[in-house]
Design an enzyme around this catalytic site. Structure first.
Site, PDB file in Angstrom:
ATOM      1  N   HIS A  11      36.297  44.698  35.523  1.00  0.00           N
ATOM      2  CA  HIS A  11      35.923  44.589  36.933  1.00  0.00           C
ATOM      3  C   HIS A  11      35.114  45.840  37.289  1.00  0.00           C
ATOM      4  CE1 HIS A  11      38.219  40.987  37.669  1.00  0.00           C
ATOM      5  NE2 HIS A  11      39.309  41.536  37.197  1.00  0.00           N
ATOM      6  N   ASP A  57      43.992  40.613  35.052  1.00  0.00           N
ATOM      7  CA  ASP A  57      44.211  40.100  33.700  1.00  0.00           C
ATOM      8  C   ASP A  57      43.105  39.200  33.178  1.00  0.00           C
ATOM      9  OD1 ASP A  57      46.514  41.403  33.089  1.00  0.00           O
ATOM     10  OD2 ASP A  57      47.853  39.697  33.352  1.00  0.00           O
ATOM     11  N   GLY A  67      41.741  48.323  30.009  1.00  0.00           N
ATOM     12  CA  GLY A  67      40.427  47.698  29.904  1.00  0.00           C
ATOM     13  C   GLY A  67      40.150  46.683  30.979  1.00  0.00           C
ATOM     14  N   LYS A  68      40.807  46.835  32.121  1.00  0.00           N
ATOM     15  CA  LYS A  68      40.671  45.822  33.163  1.00  0.00           C
ATOM     16  C   LYS A  68      39.743  46.239  34.296  1.00  0.00           C
ATOM     17  CE  LYS A  68      45.332  44.087  32.158  1.00  0.00           C
ATOM     18  NZ  LYS A  68      46.753  44.063  32.596  1.00  0.00           N
ATOM     19  N   VAL A  69      39.774  47.527  34.597  1.00  0.00           N
ATOM     20  CA  VAL A  69      39.009  48.008  35.745  1.00  0.00           C
ATOM     21  C   VAL A  69      38.163  49.192  35.307  1.00  0.00           C
ATOM     22  CG1 VAL A  69      39.212  49.150  37.994  1.00  0.00           C
ATOM     23  CG2 VAL A  69      40.721  47.243  37.430  1.00  0.00           C
TER      24      VAL A  69
END
Lengths: 354, 354, 354, 354
Positions: free
Chosen positions: C277, C262, C305-307
């Site tokens: 990430h 997050d 849209g985090k990894v």
């Protein structure tokens, strides 16, 4: 330590889908997520299969489903023209269904037995355990003996498991093991009466195997009854050729799943361009990530040309919850109203001379 | 969209346990928790089996293990007298091992194919998918045809799968598919040469099934080669009787697990009081909670009188990680140093006249 | 019934990856299938993270990993500059690592306890069970008391868990609980010394929670030490902003996985366009099909849209087997040779005045 | 590629247990096996909890349950005095329930998105995916902003998540987000009106976390609103002390399971000899074999003195199928007829001065 009699008290009761109209419940699940939505879609695909009167419905059974209380569900599907052929492990058909047809029962095991704490004591009492269910091993031996008796009564030649199981149905009929006489109805009997063939591709891997081994041992050096697994495969392929539109309704994976899927390829090898299974549903908790067939997606089967992608649905659920819901949905939607059984056993009734 | 050639580039390579001494690693795991500790205990039980020179080691194979890079592990165990009999699904033995022995290969599929995104395109290219692995379906058809050719060369009578697979070994030998000639070594060949019998209790459920169906179809109305699954069961039971101390080394569950466990009961039915399997190891990710045999504990098997409780170990792990570790441990511990193969195939070499 | 002393005999031993060079083994797995191939790819991604000297490595720990024998693996990664921040459940950090740092140990439970057969007796003996592992509850209460003591020593204000855990590290140091004095090395101590911040986003959900509740109860009506979970989130986000290239090395899922993912969104909310990430590895046996975060794919995280999708790998394996292999691979490949620690704790060392 | 509008068409619909009387169905499952029997026993334990008017019922929510169509089930339980406190992940309460209360919806994702095939495109469209469900990320950002607005309106001091969530309930009420005004009913609102406290022990790990971080960032250097997770723990413990008989109804595991179980120990630490949770039900597909808390048996919890063994039941099932059945069973059995809500929020309504 409880006695054997104390342990074998509470009987497994088979659920009666005719009593439970779950149509609204399952329809509500169609707009949720995860397994509920998948279950609802699977139920509607089964309903579609039944309304597609061309479609032959093949029920595949792995795991121990009959001992778990699903016998009556399957009997009801057979008697209501909702299943046209069965491919199963031997355990469901012989050790569990035929066993109950002989008058024996499965029993509820206490929670404390589930993980094996009492297995040494159970062994001493000749109680067999299937997870949370008990079986009287002495009764199972009588079942083994019944299969030996049937084997000994047959002409010595190779049989498909389908032929052998039909003899088991005839045996039940002849011996009056019928609901009219107050007996439990059984899958073997219902299929016998409704001309629904049952295939067990690994047939010696069950109680019947013990009967067959006893038979072959007693007659060693002489002609024997044998079980030709290739004949099973040939027969099921013939059904696919005779009735090209097919749907699979699968509980668990294993050999039944693979075997039923493979007939599309087998038909092709016999020079008949067979269509893929048009419909396919599988209920399983198996995981895809170990690469084994049981958990492999139906999409994967489509890469092999076995299952069409349009109407396929995996349901991630243990079958004793999911299957009654799906079967009851289809029963109460009455999609089979216009449907007659396919009488597939009659297609094969002439001793296939392969 | 990549071409078929582009997709079938990176070959699966079979791991060579002889190159990896993991004894210290696995010994360290014995004092940890969860799967690592269970793996270490399983490895030490396998080592015990091998040091118990009375013990016949039965390897059970379910899932798609050979295509996953475990062929060489199994060949090495066979060639080093660490396995005395194999019970397997047909896929591992015929579609995968025999297939590779014919010169074909399995291929690494890209991550993006794992969950079915490309299956429609794969179908068009005649590429079959097993989770993250590709097979050229055209090559698989050649394998089917080879099994048909072998079938056609046989005298028409019922065969155990064991007998049929021995013919496949002879075929490889006769046709020079040997390591000396630069071919990949294979399980079927190694077992043939080392007198290790291979049983596939659901034998028509694989590439050989296609060959057998083609054979029976071509000869319909005439005597045919048939596969007697009861004979398989009888033969394996004879091995148990001939060599009472046994250990099971199981990858996955399914029919092989059930079949191999059942011979204890079958021996009993033939009037021979057989001891339970003294050792038993199973590697699986199957869950006990669906009641199916694949995930059922070995303790549960003990309630059936099939497996002794003293040296049994389930390992919750996917086999491509766990099995190389266990096999390499046993290989480098050299527990089989005093051991000769049991030559079980010779026990059965006289056509069993059942 | 065994005594408490008899049950608490065999200690869990932490595996030492420095002793096991598994580079060749893991490299061989890269050309296999299923979990072995995924494990090999995950190991190579971890190696890439370390060679990418811009990358801050965030280790996420869920489950009971320290009690399972993985303490030393993590200590070794920290001391060798292979981890720059840790996000964990409280249990791993306080109940297990800090607990061992105080001199207590975890014990091997016999197989027969795994499924709960002896839990009533264990309760009577004040032995707590984690699956196949025992803990002396009396010792755990001493650990709770230590956290209360630390709490009482602090100025009353809101603390991030990171700040509190740093105080625990200082406590160990001050009290001479160091390897130089013959104590077990610990994660809390190693991180304290290496300026690696540890975050427990649900910090009261562990032994420290008991200490904090006791503190707040004793001081009810007065100012207290509180644990501000928002501050944790703010601090970790600051690290992301300070060091935009990040990689996640995750054991299990749960809150640590979600929390660490997050921070990309949180940075965005603070007006800093943070990159996803860049690398992400997760070891888990959780299933995607229940929709929960723990088993959700890293691809799913990319939709948020985090990894980033390029270097992500899920490994379907229980962590006590897979993590030592991955960590030992990275250690022996020596990809961190050019790397210095990021000293992330120093970025935050000024009391963040949020 | 479909447009965002096309993808966000079919809304998740929350199932209404009041419409589905499943009492007979669930009762029939009690005499079956595996998950069906366990589900039936869990349902009857929930019924017992409700008839035990002393018992405070604590609902624990992990996973993404509200987005999956279970919002209305939970609202109905709250409004019918069948739940007295909730412990949840933040996602269920803020990102999903509060989000829907603001007028936004979750959407049904096509089967083809489940395994990540379209995640890159979804990213570009700002559509977030939870397995087979879509969320409009732009709407989620508005939800984040609402939590920031609420935060900014509060006096700066440490809050328990329970206090903060009560403010969210007040916000919904104040802003007319009520069923009377044609809005969806929500858990946050229903709990606010029924004095049912909601705890999120890892509160910053959700949409509210973003609001809180924005708040703390904007006010850095000044006093801020903080979320004291220790206060959460203290408050829930106070409820246990005030109402000693308790039952746990758990969907999934994770932090909520651990947190709610731990209050028994916390009460003990405060010098109050608290009884174990008298009743405990958990629905989960998590596996015990990785040692993590989520799949750990309730028997294991009894070794810790947290859960009584008499009335505990794990149900191996995905919650979207099992929970509506259990909740509908309890609702239609009407076991709560004699029950009034416990009004637990009133116990805590005086700002706890810890």
């Amino acid at each position: 330590m409880p006695t054997k009699k104390e342990l074998l008290q509470a009987q497994i009761q088979h659920i009666d889908i005719k009593q439970h109209n779950v149509v609204a419940l399952v329809d509500a699940m169609a707009s949720m997520a995860y397994s509920s939505r998948d279950l609802a879609r699977a139920a509607s695909i089964y309903d579609m299969m039944l309304r597609d009167t061309e479609c032959g419905v093949i029920l595949c059974l792995a795991g121990s489903m009959v001992s778990a209380g699903l016998q009556k569900v399957i009997v009801d599907l057979v008697r209501n023209n909702m299943v046209d052929a069965i491919v199963s492990t031997g355990a469901n058909i012989v050790d569990q269904d035929f066993f109950e047809a002989l008058g024996y029962r499965h029993y509820i095991a206490g929670e404390e037995y589930k993980y094996g704490a009492g297995d040494a004591e159970l062994r001493d009492l000749a109680i067999d355990r299937i997870y949370d269910t008990f079986i009287d091993e002495d009764e199972l031996r009588i079942c083994d003996a019944a299969t030996e008796k049937i084997t000994n009564s047959l002409e010595t030649r190779p049989y498909s498991s389908r032929e052998f199981i039909a003899e088991m149905g005839a045996y039940l009929k002849k011996n009056g093991r019928t609901p009219e006489n107050g007996n439990n109805d059984s899958i073997v009997l219902a299929c016998y009466e409704k001309d629904v063939p049952i295939f067990c591709p690994a047939f010696s891997d069950c109680s019947a195997g013990f009967g067959l081994v006893a038979h072959q041992h007693a007659r060693r050096g002489k002609p024997v009854v044998s079980i030709d697994s290739a004949k099973d495969f040939y027969e099921l392929t013939q059904l696919k050729i005779a009735n090209p539109t097919t749907g699979l309704l699968m509980l668990g994976g294993g050999v039944p799943k693979n075997f039923a899927q493979d007939i599309v390829v087998a038909a092709d090898i016999l020079g008949v361009e067979a269509s893929m299974h048009k419909y396919a549903i599988q209920i399983t908790v198996a995981d895809a990530r170990d690469g084994a067939l049981s958990g492999s997606t139906l999409k994967e089967a489509s890469s092999w040309g076995k299952v069409d992608l349009t109407y396929e649905q995996m349901v991630f659920a243990e079958a004793t919850i999911a299957f009654p819901l799906i079967a009851a949905y289809a029963y109460h939607k009455n999609g089979a109203a216009e449907r007659t059984g396919k009488l597939f056993a009659q297609v094969l009734v002439e001793p296939v001379t392969a």
